[in-house]
Design a protein around this motif. Structure first.
Motif, PDB file in Angstrom:
ATOM      1  N   GLU A  34     -17.438  -2.868 110.759  1.00  0.00           N
ATOM      2  CA  GLU A  34     -16.733  -2.303 109.613  1.00  0.00           C
ATOM      3  C   GLU A  34     -15.889  -3.395 108.964  1.00  0.00           C
ATOM      4  O   GLU A  34     -14.955  -3.908 109.574  1.00  0.00           O
ATOM      5  N   GLU A  35     -16.229  -3.763 107.750  1.00  0.00           N
ATOM      6  CA  GLU A  35     -15.481  -4.784 107.010  1.00  0.00           C
ATOM      7  C   GLU A  35     -14.502  -4.071 106.084  1.00  0.00           C
ATOM      8  O   GLU A  35     -14.853  -3.641 104.984  1.00  0.00           O
ATOM      9  N   SER A  38     -13.825  -5.542 102.387  1.00  0.00           N
ATOM     10  CA  SER A  38     -14.749  -5.192 101.307  1.00  0.00           C
ATOM     11  C   SER A  38     -15.093  -3.713 101.277  1.00  0.00           C
ATOM     12  O   SER A  38     -15.715  -3.248 100.323  1.00  0.00           O
ATOM     13  N   GLY A  39     -14.700  -2.960 102.326  1.00  0.00           N
ATOM     14  CA  GLY A  39     -14.988  -1.534 102.359  1.00  0.00           C
ATOM     15  C   GLY A  39     -16.430  -1.210 102.671  1.00  0.00           C
ATOM     16  O   GLY A  39     -16.945  -0.176 102.249  1.00  0.00           O
ATOM     17  N   ASP A  40     -17.116  -2.065 103.444  1.00  0.00           N
ATOM     18  CA  ASP A  40     -18.525  -1.863 103.757  1.00  0.00           C
ATOM     19  C   ASP A  40     -18.735  -1.720 105.260  1.00  0.00           C
ATOM     20  O   ASP A  40     -17.961  -2.262 106.065  1.00  0.00           O
ATOM     21  N   THR A  41     -19.788  -0.986 105.606  1.00  0.00           N
ATOM     22  CA  THR A  41     -20.276  -0.928 106.982  1.00  0.00           C
ATOM     23  C   THR A  41     -21.540  -1.759 107.037  1.00  0.00           C
ATOM     24  O   THR A  41     -22.522  -1.471 106.331  1.00  0.00           O
ATOM     25  N   VAL A  42     -21.540  -2.810 107.865  1.00  0.00           N
ATOM     26  CA  VAL A  42     -22.603  -3.804 107.865  1.00  0.00           C
ATOM     27  C   VAL A  42     -23.183  -3.906 109.260  1.00  0.00           C
ATOM     28  O   VAL A  42     -22.468  -3.790 110.261  1.00  0.00           O
ATOM     29  N   VAL A  49     -26.238  -3.777 104.577  1.00  0.00           N
ATOM     30  CA  VAL A  49     -25.113  -2.896 104.264  1.00  0.00           C
ATOM     31  C   VAL A  49     -25.565  -1.453 104.468  1.00  0.00           C
ATOM     32  O   VAL A  49     -26.472  -0.963 103.805  1.00  0.00           O
ATOM     33  N   GLY A  51     -23.215   1.268 104.656  1.00  0.00           N
ATOM     34  CA  GLY A  51     -22.298   2.186 103.993  1.00  0.00           C
ATOM     35  C   GLY A  51     -21.285   1.410 103.189  1.00  0.00           C
ATOM     36  O   GLY A  51     -21.051   0.220 103.422  1.00  0.00           O
ATOM     37  N   GLU A  52     -20.675   2.078 102.216  1.00  0.00           N
ATOM     38  CA  GLU A  52     -19.708   1.407 101.353  1.00  0.00           C
ATOM     39  C   GLU A  52     -18.530   2.332 101.096  1.00  0.00           C
ATOM     40  O   GLU A  52     -18.594   3.537 101.333  1.00  0.00           O
ATOM     41  N   ARG A  53     -17.439   1.723 100.591  1.00  0.00           N
ATOM     42  CA  ARG A  53     -16.214   2.440 100.262  1.00  0.00           C
ATOM     43  C   ARG A  53     -15.639   3.175 101.474  1.00  0.00           C
ATOM     44  O   ARG A  53     -15.389   4.370 101.459  1.00  0.00           O
TER      45      ARG A  53
END
Length: 344
Positions: A34-35, A38-42, A49, A51-53
């Motif tokens: 989980e970053e 940047s609000g991303d799941t990588v 990527v 997921g985002e936000r």
């Protein structure tokens, strides 16, 4: 007969058997990162990527316990200072409010007292540098280096007799060469409209100034002094790939152009010619070798070299075509053919 009672619904709970898996790696257990920045799941394995936000659920630090110790304090107390500007940058800005006369007078008086005059000059120069660097398509690291170089010259009061446009042009040339994205004087002249001779003079003076500045830093703080980057002349190999992309040539054709430029410098059929002429002639030759010919006029528009110069340089390259083109390019897999070259 009465209807049967509805089934009793169980209260909702998290299904721990459902978990996120990367659709590319399909690793079990998954390597998910989980970053929050940047609000991303990588996916930690392949970088996909997933997921985002994502909302950062961690605690928000707010403490003043290390204010007097100059330690690493994770306090969130506003925007950080800009190293490219002068002063403490802790001024208070008064808004116009509803736009009445008193509000405007108060804001104008406050601006005269608090705003640093030198910062206005720097901000105007940074705006020009950003616009020029964006026009020639260089990265932010090159833009920031050009701004930093301009600030060093301005703070030291060097080259006082030179115009601001000439200083900006010289700083952009040095920043591009230090980051291996060299631009020729002719390209910078087309960009800034500063004469090439003036750019050359300012470039030499800036190089001398930065060399002396770096030596002084090494003597005073040898551990913290940063080395002054290489500012040698731009070679043809750096130009052919960029110009080939502008001409719509394939990757194989650009690689062949780079090898021709390298071989040309080793064998010396174009010794004494400018890198621009060498790059344009190599692009002309490689385009015919790969079966995607470009005329000298088309290349001259991109390379800022006259079509007559390109033809003259090609005439000097043609007798050494057997030595310039390696045999691996003449295989069916590569697709080059010497017989496609136009005769001299």
């Amino acid at each position: 007969m009465p209807p049967p009672p509805p089934p009793k619904q169980e209260p909702w709970k998290v299904n721990l058997n459902v978990h996120m898996v990367c659709r590319e790696c399909k690793e079990v257990p998954p390597n998910i990162v989980e970053e929050f920045s940047s609000g991303d799941t990588v996916c930690g394995s392949c970088g996909l990527v997933l997921g985002e936000r994502i909302i950062d659920t961690r605690s928000e630090w707010r403490t003043f316990q290390n204010d007097d110790q100059q330690g690493d304090d994770p306090s969130r107390v506003g925007d950080g200072g800009n190293a490219l500007l002068n002063g403490d940058q802790l001024e208070t800005t008064i808004a116009y409010g509803d736009g009445n006369a008193k509000g405007r007078e108060l804001a104008r008086a406050q601006n005269k007292v608090t705003h640093h005059k030198a910062n206005k000059v720097l901000l105007a120069a940074y705006k020009e540098i950003g616009a020029y660097c964006e026009a020639i398509g260089v990265q932010n690291v090159t833009t920031n280096l050009a701004k930093q170089l301009f600030k060093q010259v301005t703070d030291a009061g060097a080259l006082k007799g030179k115009s601001q446009e000439a200083l900006i042009a010289g700083c952009i040339v040095i920043a591009c060469r230090q980051n291996s994205v060299g631009r020729s004087f002719k390209e910078i002249w087309n960009l800034t409209k500063v004469p090439k001779a003036e750019i050359g003079r300012v470039f030499k003076q800036l190089n001398k100034f930065f060399d002396n500045h770096n030596k002084t830093q090494k003597e005073t703080n040898p551990n913290t002094a940063e080395p002054y980057g290489d500012t040698s002349a731009t070679n043809a190999e750096e130009m052919v790939s960029r110009w080939g992309s502008h001409l719509g040539l394939s990757h194989q054709c650009n690689v062949l152009s780079m090898e021709l430029a390298k071989k040309t410098q080793e064998l010396g059929p174009l010794a004494g010619r400018s890198p621009l002429s060498i790059a344009a002639a190599c692009i002309f030759m490689s385009s015919y070798l790969m079966g995607t010919p470009k005329t000298a006029k088309e290349i001259s528009v991109i390379c800022n070299v006259s079509d007559g110069t390109i033809r003259t340089s090609y005439k000097l390259l043609y007798p050494t075509r057997e030595q310039l083109v390696e045999k691996k390019w003449l295989t069916p897999e590569k697709g080059a053919d010497i017989t496609r070259l136009p005769p001299v």
